[in-house]
Design an enzyme around this catalytic site. Structure first.
Site, PDB file in Angstrom:
ATOM      1  N   GLY A   8      18.289 107.066  64.302  1.00  0.00           N
ATOM      2  CA  GLY A   8      17.458 108.107  64.887  1.00  0.00           C
ATOM      3  C   GLY A   8      16.091 107.520  65.196  1.00  0.00           C
ATOM      4  N   GLY A   9      16.085 106.219  65.454  1.00  0.00           N
ATOM      5  CA  GLY A   9      14.830 105.489  65.597  1.00  0.00           C
ATOM      6  C   GLY A   9      14.001 105.869  66.804  1.00  0.00           C
ATOM      7  N   VAL A  13      10.078 111.160  63.980  1.00  0.00           N
ATOM      8  CA  VAL A  13       9.948 110.668  62.603  1.00  0.00           C
ATOM      9  C   VAL A  13      10.352 109.202  62.536  1.00  0.00           C
ATOM     10  CG1 VAL A  13      10.759 110.914  60.229  1.00  0.00           C
ATOM     11  CG2 VAL A  13      10.301 112.954  61.595  1.00  0.00           C
ATOM     12  N   GLY A  14      11.447 108.860  63.219  1.00  0.00           N
ATOM     13  CA  GLY A  14      11.899 107.471  63.220  1.00  0.00           C
ATOM     14  C   GLY A  14      10.870 106.533  63.802  1.00  0.00           C
ATOM     15  N   ARG A  89      15.662 125.027  57.078  1.00  0.00           N
ATOM     16  CA  ARG A  89      16.298 123.713  57.079  1.00  0.00           C
ATOM     17  C   ARG A  89      17.807 123.844  56.956  1.00  0.00           C
ATOM     18  NH1 ARG A  89      11.453 123.320  54.294  1.00  0.00           N
ATOM     19  NH2 ARG A  89      10.018 121.722  55.067  1.00  0.00           N
ATOM     20  N   SER A 120      16.969 113.372  57.181  1.00  0.00           N
ATOM     21  CA  SER A 120      17.502 114.496  57.963  1.00  0.00           C
ATOM     22  C   SER A 120      17.710 115.724  57.091  1.00  0.00           C
ATOM     23  CB  SER A 120      18.834 114.100  58.598  1.00  0.00           C
ATOM     24  OG  SER A 120      18.729 112.884  59.311  1.00  0.00           O
ATOM     25  N   ASN A 121      17.474 116.891  57.680  1.00  0.00           N
ATOM     26  CA  ASN A 121      17.595 118.149  56.945  1.00  0.00           C
ATOM     27  C   ASN A 121      18.950 118.821  57.138  1.00  0.00           C
ATOM     28  OD1 ASN A 121      15.145 118.636  55.488  1.00  0.00           O
ATOM     29  ND2 ASN A 121      14.088 118.802  57.449  1.00  0.00           N
ATOM     30  N   ARG A 152       1.477 117.307  50.932  1.00  0.00           N
ATOM     31  CA  ARG A 152       0.972 118.529  51.557  1.00  0.00           C
ATOM     32  C   ARG A 152       0.169 119.347  50.547  1.00  0.00           C
ATOM     33  NH1 ARG A 152       6.553 119.745  54.968  1.00  0.00           N
ATOM     34  NH2 ARG A 152       5.847 118.728  56.908  1.00  0.00           N
ATOM     35  N   HIS A 176      14.254 120.888  49.038  1.00  0.00           N
ATOM     36  CA  HIS A 176      13.230 120.795  50.079  1.00  0.00           C
ATOM     37  C   HIS A 176      13.388 121.997  51.011  1.00  0.00           C
ATOM     38  CE1 HIS A 176      10.356 119.021  52.757  1.00  0.00           C
ATOM     39  NE2 HIS A 176      11.227 118.795  53.721  1.00  0.00           N
TER      40      HIS A 176
END
Length: 311
Positions: A8-9, A13-14, A89, A120-121, A152, A176
């Site tokens: 998922g680069g 996020v990747g 999620r 990944s969620n 956070r 999460h």
């Protein structure tokens, strides 16, 4: 490490994770795998062209061919459907479990000795899925969640108190999601309990904002979930492993009796070092904290049960 791959680069996020890994030279090669032809190569080229500014020599490459995973010491999974405003999620579970299964099979084929870090969620459930599908030692399979949630919470405390975030330590347990368990009793400012600085109602408000931290960003951005902080959280975990720092960080781990739980993955304090999750640390939770933890575990178990239906 010699090689870290990101599946998922070409996603946000990747890409953020890859940039940080390269800048900090946490490995000799960062490999980006993405199903979209050409995208990971473009991301890799863009990152390489920042090397004269940030003075790094890490090699960054991209491909849509899973064989690029070969030789990986660690594989980060960021692939999958992102949630949209109003979605939890867990709402992306059915779509993402099929992605994760395919990715896991590719890792087993091309990088059978790698550690796997799931982003990944829903990350707790999908981390469990990877462990179940591979059958590998639980030290090698873990997920990113608590590091992000704790950061956070620390950021919110810094905003509320005006103190430097460098002096703030936080701890978030559980799944999460909306049932995560920020444990204020273990939150300190330079060793002084948070309760010394803030009244109970303000601490409760920060805990609730922490639970909704990702959704808050998603609602504001509208077309994207968070990626800067998640990428930094992943890099923090990898730094602890690569440099064998044995840092105590909240991570999604496969539990085998800790906290009275088995056959589940969820956020708990872990010691991260060269072997991955080298130890799960059990905290002595007070009754209310324990009840919140159990409620969070029940939520994760509900998603794990859904896996059986999907399969």
């Amino acid at each position: 490490m010699n090689k870290i791959s990101i599946v998922g680069g070409a996603g946000r996020v990747g890409e953020t994770t890859a940039q940080i890994l390269a800048e900090q030279e946490l490995c000799r090669e960062v490999a980006l795998l993405d199903v979209n032809e050409g995208m990971s190569e473009g991301v890799a080229l863009d990152i390489v062209q920042t090397s004269p500014f940030f003075k790094f020599d890490s090699r960054v490459v991209g491909s849509d061919d899973p064989s690029i995973l070969a030789g990986s010491d660690l594989v980060v999974i960021t692939a999958g459907q992102a949630r949209k405003p109003g979605m939890s999620r867990s709402d992306v579970l059915e779509a993402n479990v099929r992605v994760i299964d395919a990715v896991t099979d590719e890792i087993m084929t091309h990088a059978p000795d790698a550690m796997v870090l799931v982003v990944s969620n829903p990350v707790d459930t999908l981390t469990y899925r990877v462990a179940q599908r591979t059958g590998w030692d639980r030290r090698r399979i873990f997920g990113q969640a608590g590091v992000l949630d704790a950061s956070r919470m620390a950021g919110f405390i810094a905003q509320e108190t005006g103190f430097s975030v460098r002096d703030i330590t936080t701890m978030v347990l559980g799944g999460h999601g909306d049932t995560m368990v920020p444990v204020s009793r273990f939150c300190t400012i330079n060793g002084i309990p948070l309760s010394h600085f803030l009244p109970e109602e303000r601490i409760a408000a920060i805990m609730e904002r922490t639970r909704k931290g990702g959704a808050e960003i998603l609602a504001l951005r509208k077309n994207s979930s968070a990626y800067d902080a998640p990428g930094a959280a992943v890099a923090t975990m990898i730094d602890a492993i690569v440099r064998n720092r044995r840092r105590l960080l909240p991570c999604v781990a496969i539990l085998d009796g800790e906290y009275g739980e088995r056959e589940i993955a969820m956020g708990v304090p872990c010691v991260l070092g060269w072997q991955g999750v080298e130890q799960v640390v059990e905290l002595d939770l007070e009754p209310i904290e324990r009840a919140d933890f159990d409620r969070s575990a029940a939520s994760v178990r509900a998603d794990i049960e859904r896996l059986r239906e999907i399969s």
